[in-house]
Design an enzyme around this catalytic site. Structure first.
Site, PDB file in Angstrom:
ATOM      1  N   GLY A 278     -13.214  -3.620   0.079  1.00  0.00           N
ATOM      2  CA  GLY A 278     -14.583  -3.154   0.294  1.00  0.00           C
ATOM      3  C   GLY A 278     -14.986  -2.064  -0.685  1.00  0.00           C
TER       4      GLY A 278
ATOM      5  N   GLY B 201     -10.592  -8.846  -2.072  1.00  0.00           N
ATOM      6  CA  GLY B 201     -10.178  -9.891  -1.133  1.00  0.00           C
ATOM      7  C   GLY B 201      -9.473 -11.078  -1.745  1.00  0.00           C
TER       8      GLY B 201
ATOM      9  CE  LYS C 180     -21.526 -17.865   5.292  1.00  0.00           C
ATOM     10  NZ  LYS C 180     -21.510 -17.108   6.542  1.00  0.00           N
TER      11      LYS C 180
ATOM     12  NE  ARG D 201      -4.105  -1.844   1.994  1.00  0.00           N
ATOM     13  CZ  ARG D 201      -4.847  -2.382   2.938  1.00  0.00           C
ATOM     14  NH1 ARG D 201      -4.540  -2.186   4.212  1.00  0.00           N
ATOM     15  NH2 ARG D 201      -5.882  -3.105   2.637  1.00  0.00           N
TER      16      ARG D 201
HETATM   17  P1  AMP Z   1     -15.493 -14.708   0.072  1.00  0.00           P
HETATM   18  O1  AMP Z   1     -14.845 -14.022   1.231  1.00  0.00           O
HETATM   19  O2  AMP Z   1     -16.982 -14.744   0.133  1.00  0.00           O
HETATM   20  O3  AMP Z   1     -14.973 -14.228  -1.262  1.00  0.00           O
HETATM   21  O4  AMP Z   1     -15.117 -16.227   0.188  1.00  0.00           O
HETATM   22  C1  AMP Z   1     -13.801 -16.694   0.095  1.00  0.00           C
HETATM   23  C2  AMP Z   1     -13.757 -17.999   0.786  1.00  0.00           C
HETATM   24  O5  AMP Z   1     -14.652 -18.892   0.164  1.00  0.00           O
HETATM   25  C3  AMP Z   1     -12.395 -18.663   0.765  1.00  0.00           C
HETATM   26  O6  AMP Z   1     -11.893 -18.677   2.065  1.00  0.00           O
HETATM   27  C4  AMP Z   1     -12.700 -20.068   0.251  1.00  0.00           C
HETATM   28  O7  AMP Z   1     -12.048 -21.068   0.994  1.00  0.00           O
HETATM   29  C5  AMP Z   1     -14.207 -20.183   0.435  1.00  0.00           C
HETATM   30  N1  AMP Z   1     -14.795 -21.164  -0.466  1.00  0.00           N
HETATM   31  C6  AMP Z   1     -14.755 -21.203  -1.801  1.00  0.00           C
HETATM   32  N2  AMP Z   1     -15.354 -22.295  -2.280  1.00  0.00           N
HETATM   33  C7  AMP Z   1     -15.788 -23.003  -1.218  1.00  0.00           C
HETATM   34  C8  AMP Z   1     -16.475 -24.238  -1.068  1.00  0.00           C
HETATM   35  N3  AMP Z   1     -16.817 -24.970  -2.137  1.00  0.00           N
HETATM   36  N4  AMP Z   1     -16.750 -24.662   0.172  1.00  0.00           N
HETATM   37  C9  AMP Z   1     -16.399 -23.917   1.247  1.00  0.00           C
HETATM   38  N5  AMP Z   1     -15.745 -22.726   1.169  1.00  0.00           N
HETATM   39  C10 AMP Z   1     -15.443 -22.285  -0.044  1.00  0.00           C
END
Ligand code: AMP
Length: 418
Positions: free
Chosen positions: A399, A376, A220, A35
């Site tokens: 963010g 992220g 999610k 950064r």
């Molecule tokens: P996010 O912060 O929503 O972008 O999610 C990133 C996280 O999603 C990472 O830590 C991944 O390990 C998790 N992730 C991706 N695919 C899967 C999956 N099939 N099952 C569980 N976690 C997952």
């Protein structure tokens, strides 16, 4: 709109908001200075013109003033080294008048962490947990009043204002947005980093070359819903991968074993599928999965259709058919946005899908596509796979980028654009 390239900083004092919120270890050594490096072109241009710098940033989430754990004094020597000048330090960002007045052209002063003062964020601090609604309201009103004074002091230091902190552009804080009101339109501008980020976002939100493909991964669907809804009005292809796949599969009647699933979002998933159809968006879900019999790098694995995950197994990444299908769509695209891994990429045995997506994006970019990776974990992915140089732009703002692709107006951008 004023630009940093068109502005001559000779003899001027510039208040530059940067994002020096760098990670430090227990001995206050900087563990990743990305950064700081990202702001150097802006800082160096101002010094080279013969301007002087008042550099302002936040670090962490201090709860009091001072909060030594979050002091920016620990980074002064590193900033000096990178910038090539001895950076001075103001121990109190509100009492730097004398130091600012003594600044000569070519000199730089770093202000102590702006967030030592609650006024930077404009949120009351130290309210009793059992404070009544009335007390909360009064505290909010009081801090908004004192925030005006705080902002005025910061603005009084400088002749011009430069915002180069994209990471906080989604915050309407004193130094990221409110301060801009104290400068005429031709005396406030984005720094180079901010300019690049704003341009990159514009290329995926407004100035779109088609076909436009977005790849959304992560765990999610609930945390990505606003982005998905906005993208459904913009993209030609929407690839949804990662853990959210199984919420969709279950919603459509599939078997998902122990895969991650948001049972309260099944209707939402169906709604997204319907909206995609209505909008003529080609929504693509992974047809196959790499399933594991435990959430572990060393689990047993098998490739199965994503809607036929056996009991006791869970989908941890996309399978080879999906890799090929995703790659084909990505490679035929002219604009690409990637946010979120296709699987649990932290485990080496479940990185293949994310790597395939990254590699396809690099190929498309070589063929002239514009590709933006951000928010992220996808940044961690391209870095882990050594692909960062092969994409058009890797955003520095987590963010802030996500809010921008949700279609929100970012206060830090609006403050300058007007
Ligand atoms: P996010 O912060 O929503 O972008 O999610 C990133 C996280 O999603 C990472 O830590 C991944 O390990 C998790 N992730 C991706 N695919 C899967 C999956 N099939 N099952 C569980 N976690 C997952």
């Amino acid at each position: 709109m004023q630009t940093i390239d068109n502005f001559n900083f000779a003899g001027k004092k510039a208040f530059v908001r940067v994002d020096f919120n760098v990670p430090v270890d227990e001995n206050f050594n900087i563990t990743d200075d990305t950064r700081i490096r990202a702001a150097l072109p802006t800082l160096k241009k101002i010094l080279a013109d013969g301007g002087s710098l008042i550099i302002a940033s936040h670090m962490g989430r201090p709860k009091k003033n001072p909060d030594p754990k979050y002091s920016l004094k620990h980074i002064v020597s590193h900033v000096s080294e990178l910038l090539g000048v001895d950076v001075q330090f103001a121990e109190d960002c509100q009492k730097a008048q004398a130091q600012v007045a003594a600044l000569k052209p070519g000199e730089a002063l770093l202000l102590e962490n702006l967030r030592f003062y609650a006024e930077e964020e404009g949120k009351p601090r130290g309210l009793a947990e059992d404070a009544s609604e009335e007390e909360k309201k009064a505290a909010k009103k009081a801090i908004k009043e004192s925030q005006k004074e705080f902002t005025k002091v910061l603005a009084s230091y400088a002749d011009c204002y430069v915002n180069d902190a994209f990471g906080t552009a989604h915050r309407a804080h004193a130094s990221t947005a409110l301060i801009a009101d104290y400068f005429d339109a031709d005396h406030k501008m984005f720094g180079y980093l901010m300019e690049k980020e704003v341009k990159a976002v514009d290329k995926v939100m407004n100035d779109i070359q088609r076909p436009f493909t977005a790849i959304m991964g992560g765990s999610k669907v609930s945390s990505k819903i606003e982005i998905i809804e906005n993208l459904l009005t913009k993209v030609d292809n929407l690839i949804l991968a990662g853990g959210m796949t199984y919420t969709f599969m279950k919603a459509m009647g599939g078997k998902i074993g122990n895969s991650i699933c948001e049972d309260d979002k099944l209707d939402l998933a169906l709604d997204i599928l319907k909206k995609a159809k209505e909008n003529g968006v080609n929504l693509i879900l992974a047809s196959d999965a790499k399933a594991a019999d435990a959430f572990s790098n060393d689990a047993n694995t098998q490739f199965v259709p994503s809607n036929e995950i056996p009991d006791g197994w869970e989908g941890m990444d996309i399978g080879p058919d999906s890799e090929k299908e995703f790659a084909k769509v990505i490679e035929n695209s002219k604009t690409i946005l990637w946010n979120g891994p296709t699987g649990v990429f932290e485990f080496d045995n479940f990185t293949s899908g994310s790597r395939a997506v990254g590699e396809a994006i690099v190929k498309a970019t070589q063929n002239g596509a514009f590709s933006l990776v951000g928010g992220g974990d996808s940044v961690a992915c391209v870095n882990k796979f050594g692909l960062a140089n092969g994409v058009s732009y890797v955003s520095t703002g987590g963010g802030a980028l996500l809010e921008a692709i949700e279609g929100k107006v970012l206060p830090g951008i609006a403050a300058i654009k007007g």
